[in-house]
Structure formats: structure tokens, C-alpha cells
Design an enzyme around this catalytic site. Structure first.
Site, PDB file in Angstrom:
ATOM      1  N   ASP A 141       0.822  -1.216   0.000  1.00 42.23           N
ATOM      2  CA  ASP A 141       0.000   0.000   0.000  1.00 42.23           C
ATOM      3  C   ASP A 141       0.859   1.272   0.000  1.00 42.23           C
ATOM      4  OD1 ASP A 141      -1.977  -1.912   0.323  1.00 42.23           O
ATOM      5  OD2 ASP A 141      -2.183  -1.574   2.473  1.00 42.23           O
ATOM      6  N   ARG A 185      -5.585  -0.489   0.103  1.00 39.12           N
ATOM      7  CA  ARG A 185      -6.331  -0.081   1.299  1.00 39.12           C
ATOM      8  C   ARG A 185      -6.740   1.394   1.171  1.00 39.12           C
ATOM      9  NH1 ARG A 185      -4.315  -3.356   6.271  1.00 39.12           N
ATOM     10  NH2 ARG A 185      -5.434  -5.006   5.230  1.00 39.12           N
ATOM     11  N   GLU A 236      -9.187  -0.013  -4.587  1.00 36.91           N
ATOM     12  CA  GLU A 236     -10.242  -0.771  -3.902  1.00 36.91           C
ATOM     13  C   GLU A 236     -11.048   0.038  -2.883  1.00 36.91           C
ATOM     14  OE1 GLU A 236      -8.422  -3.977  -1.685  1.00 36.91           O
ATOM     15  OE2 GLU A 236      -7.108  -2.637  -0.568  1.00 36.91           O
ATOM     16  N   ARG A 277     -15.733  -4.394 -19.003  1.00 31.73           N
ATOM     17  CA  ARG A 277     -15.351  -5.621 -18.306  1.00 31.73           C
ATOM     18  C   ARG A 277     -14.483  -5.229 -17.113  1.00 31.73           C
ATOM     19  NH1 ARG A 277     -18.723  -7.475 -21.079  1.00 31.73           N
ATOM     20  NH2 ARG A 277     -18.706  -9.380 -22.339  1.00 31.73           N
ATOM     21  N   ARG A 286       0.578  -9.235  -4.599  1.00 31.82           N
ATOM     22  CA  ARG A 286       1.482  -9.497  -3.478  1.00 31.82           C
ATOM     23  C   ARG A 286       2.395 -10.685  -3.716  1.00 31.82           C
ATOM     24  NH1 ARG A 286      -2.590  -8.807   1.531  1.00 31.82           N
ATOM     25  NH2 ARG A 286      -1.966 -10.962   1.927  1.00 31.82           N
TER      26      ARG A 286
HETATM   27  O1  F6P Z   1      -2.328  -4.104   3.281  1.00 26.67           O
HETATM   28  C1  F6P Z   1      -2.084  -4.956   2.218  1.00 26.67           C
HETATM   29  C2  F6P Z   1      -3.360  -5.447   1.603  1.00 26.67           C
HETATM   30  O2  F6P Z   1      -3.027  -6.258   0.496  1.00 26.67           O
HETATM   31  C3  F6P Z   1      -4.348  -4.364   1.187  1.00 26.67           C
HETATM   32  O3  F6P Z   1      -3.963  -3.710  -0.005  1.00 26.67           O
HETATM   33  C4  F6P Z   1      -5.628  -5.152   1.109  1.00 26.67           C
HETATM   34  O4  F6P Z   1      -6.729  -4.304   1.305  1.00 26.67           O
HETATM   35  C5  F6P Z   1      -5.502  -6.138   2.246  1.00 26.67           C
HETATM   36  O5  F6P Z   1      -4.097  -6.239   2.524  1.00 26.67           O
HETATM   37  C6  F6P Z   1      -6.026  -7.514   1.970  1.00 26.67           C
HETATM   38  O6  F6P Z   1      -5.933  -8.259   3.130  1.00 26.67           O
HETATM   39  P1  F6P Z   1      -6.066  -9.850   3.194  1.00 26.67           P
HETATM   40  O7  F6P Z   1      -4.773 -10.436   2.714  1.00 26.67           O
HETATM   41  O8  F6P Z   1      -6.332 -10.140   4.608  1.00 26.67           O
HETATM   42  O9  F6P Z   1      -7.181 -10.224   2.271  1.00 26.67           O
END
Ligand code: F6P
Length: 359
Positions: A141, A185, A236, A277, A286
Site C-alpha cells: 500500500d 487499502r 479498492e 469488463r 502481493r
Molecule cells: O495491506 C495490504 C493489503 O493487500 C491491502 O492492499 C488489502 O486491502 C488487504 O491487505 C487484503 O488483506 P487480506 O490479505 O487479509 O485479504
């Protein structure tokens, strides 16, 4: 210099580059003649009886480990130990158990690799247990203050940029508006950086209030200019125009952002007549092998964290500033939560390129 025994843990959501940071700390500690122990699953490992940890040896941390996403130590992003959710729905302060677990290992110091949420918890635990702690910032983030960047962000942006690269040909082939929902986030850094790098027409971030009509106007202008498709990136945490947060509730009641991409795709289709779409990129951001930038950052941070312990500088977070690795007070970093600078270079660049921010 006395021989030290230090611990290292990863906390919060995983990201690319964590293993590179652990590797750097292991090698630096070994060069200083110290022992380093990996605490398994973050603070969750300290709750187990006995606490779960393992001795880390440089031979197990060759260059290959740097290429791996995730964290070889495991991590947790569930539950604040000061108000931990119990199976019966109540909350309990279990921080003493974590502190006792740490103390039982007899370590001189601990390196915590985490985001701002993890740091707030680790700092409180460290104060409670008089634990010598040093922090390494990581989060896709990129919202941790006092550092220009954190481990994992560069890789997440690279993945989101590649997603736009891949969406462009299919958008052009089908005359579509493709909406890409990215993570981040409450900060729009991934959307802004990937949107510029990936040639988006519209970038929507939680820091900027938008209207569907402005988005539609941009897309109509794209069409008027002779282009038959458009790319929209949305972070998001962007809310609906009415101000509603869209979330998904997972098993156990855990809530995460989700749904704004689909919501906007419908709104854009209705307002422009374009076929739309949606791609929700999610955890793909990640999980990949870290970019070279994340490997470099993680290596420099891992070394610096061990060096801070050598200097006896605790309660510090390593940080990137003006091409250098420095250290700052952890509490300052937590307090300086970093959303997008609305007058910053990247916002100016996006606007100067004619990218719509929806406002
Ligand atoms: O903080 C990292 C993050 O990937 C955010 O971007 C995302 O909102 C959240 O964690 C998702 O969390 P989890 O892995 O618990 O679904």
C-alpha cells in the site's frame, strides 16, 4: 562487541521482498558473529507453547530465496493482541502471553518487518515488555510515513502495470472499457503509479472525490478522438458517489474492500454505452517474485536494521530517503500515515497527461 542473539519476524499481509529482507539480516548478523532466530507466523508464533521459532543460517539464505514471494517465516494479519477476538465473540488482552513468549527466547533484540498497523502493535508490545525493537517497513500500500517507499510496493505496481499492458490489446480488440481494480487499502498509491505507467485514461483513488459524469465525459472524449477503447484503474477503497464503502465479508466476519470495480463498470456502461469488463487484481499483486528495486530496498533495509541493533538504537524504523537508507522514530512513522499528496509530482503528472482523476 558481545555476541548477540536477535529475532526477526514478519507481521501483517505478506508482500514480495520479505525474504530478501530476512536474507540480508541473516547475512549481516552472521558477519557480525551473532545468532539470528526467525519467529514463525509473526506474533502468533509467540503465543504457541512453546513459542515457535528457528535458528536461521546463511547457508539456507542464498540468492534463490530472494526470488521467492511471500515470507519463509510465515505471518499473520489477524487480531490485535491487546483486544484479541476470542471464539465466543468476546475480546481479550493476550499481550502478556506474547511478551512472555518473547522473553522465554532470551533474545537481545527483535527486528519486526511490518506495516503501520503491525508497527503500532509491535511498539506497544515492545514498550510493555521492554523489548529492544527495530522496524523494517513493508506494504504494497506504500502508506507508511517517513519513508519514500516500503518493501513490496514496487512489485505490486509492476504487477498492476503489467495487468494494464495485458488489458489494452483485449480492450482494443473488443471496443471495450476495461476497469482494473487494484489494492492499496485507504491510499491510492498503487492505482496512481500503475495508472500512469500503464497508460490509463482514468485513475480513481480514495483521496479524490469523483463523479460518474466526469468519468463518462473523459471516455466519450477518448471515443471522439478516434480511439475505441479505454482503460480505467480504480483503487479498492474508492467509495460510491454517495459515499458508501464497498466491502466483502469473509468467513469469520473479516471484512475487506471489494466491489468498486464491478460497481463502476456498470455505471460507466450505463453512462457511455460502452461495453465494459472488470478485472480485480487482488492478491496477485502481493505474490510474485520481487522486482530488482524491491530486492535492493529489502537488502539495504535488512542490513541497516541489524546495524541499528549493533549501535544500540532501538524504537527506530529503517527508511528510504533521498537515495539513502536512514532511520526514524517508529512512532513518527506511524503518526505520519502517507496517503497520496494531492499536489505531488505524480498527481501533477497524471493531470498534465490528460488522465482523468474523475473530478
Ligand atoms: O495491506 C495490504 C493489503 O493487500 C491491502 O492492499 C488489502 O486491502 C488487504 O491487505 C487484503 O488483506 P487480506 O490479505 O487479509 O485479504
Amino acid at each position: 562487541m558481545s555476541k548477540k542473539q536477535i529475532g526477526i519476524l514478519t507481521s501483517g499481509g505478506d508482500c514480495a521482498g520479505l525474504n530478501a529482507a530476512i536474507r540480508a539480516a541473516v547475512h549481516r548478523a552472521h558477519i557480525l558473529g551473532w545468532e539470528i532466530y526467525g519467529i514463525i507466523d509473526g506474533t502468533a508464533g509467540l503465543l504457541r507453547d512453546p513459542p515457535e521459532y528457528k535458528k536461521l543460517h546463511p547457508n539456507d539464505f542464498d540468492g534463490n530465496i530472494m526470488r521467492l514471494g511471500g515470507t519463509v517465516l510465515g505471518t499473520t494479519n489477524k487480531g490485535n493482541p491487546f483486544s484479541f477476538p476470542m471464539p465466543d465473540g468476546s475480546q481479550k488482552d493476550i499481550s502478556d502471553k506474547i511478551v512472555d513468549g518473547f522473553k522465554s527466547l532470551g533474545l537481545d533484540a527483535v527486528i519486526g518487518i511490518g506495516g503501520d498497523g503491525s508497527f503500532a502493535i509491535l511498539k506497544k508490545l515492545a514498550e510493555k515488555g521492554r523489548i529492544n525493537m527495530v522496524g523494517i517497513p513493508k506494504t504494497i500500500d506504500n502508506d507508511i510515513g517517513m519513508t519514500e517507499t516500503s518493501i513490496g510496493f514496487d512489485t505490486a505496481v509492476a504487477v498492476a502495470t503489467e495487468a494494464l499492458d495485458r488489458l489494452q490489446p483485449t480492450a482494443a480488440s473488443h471496443d471495450r472499457v476495461m476497469v482494473l481494480e487494484v489494492m492499496g487499502r485507504d491510499a491510492g498509491h498503487i492505482a496512481l503509479s500503475a495508472g500512469i505507467s500503464g497508460g490509463a485514461d482514468v485513475i480513481l483513488v480514495p483521496e479524490v472525490k469523483y463523479s460518474v459524469e466526469k468519468i463518462a465525459e473523459k471516455i466519450r472524449n477518448v471515443k471522439k478522438s478516434g480511439r475505441n477503447f479505454a482503460l480505467v484503474v480504480v483503487s479498492e477503497a474508492v467509495k460510491t458517489p454517495e459515499g458508501d464503502k464497498l466491502v466483502v465479508t469473509y468467513h469469520g466476519g473479516e471484512k475487506r474492500y471489494g466491489g468498486i470495480g464491478h460497481y463502476l463498470s456498470q455505471q460507466i456502461a450505463d453512462a457511455t454505452g460502452f461495453e465494459t469488463r472488470v478485472t480485480v487484481l487482488g492478491h496477485v499483486q502481493r505474490g510474485s517474485s520481487p522486482t530488482y528495486n524491491d530486492r535492493l530496498l529489502a537488502s539495504a533495509f535488512g542490513v541497516k536494521a541489524v546495524d541499528l541493533i549493533q549501535e544500540g538504537k532501538f524504537g527506530r524504523m529503517v527508511a528510504w530517503s533521498n537515495r539513502q537508507v536512514v532511520d526514524v522514530a517508529i512512532e513518527d512513522a506511524i503518526a505520519a500515515y502517507q496517503q497520496i499528496d494531492l499536489n505531488g509530482t505524480l498527481m501533477q503528472t497524471a493531470r498534465a497527461l490528460g488522465i482523468s482523476l474523475g473530478d
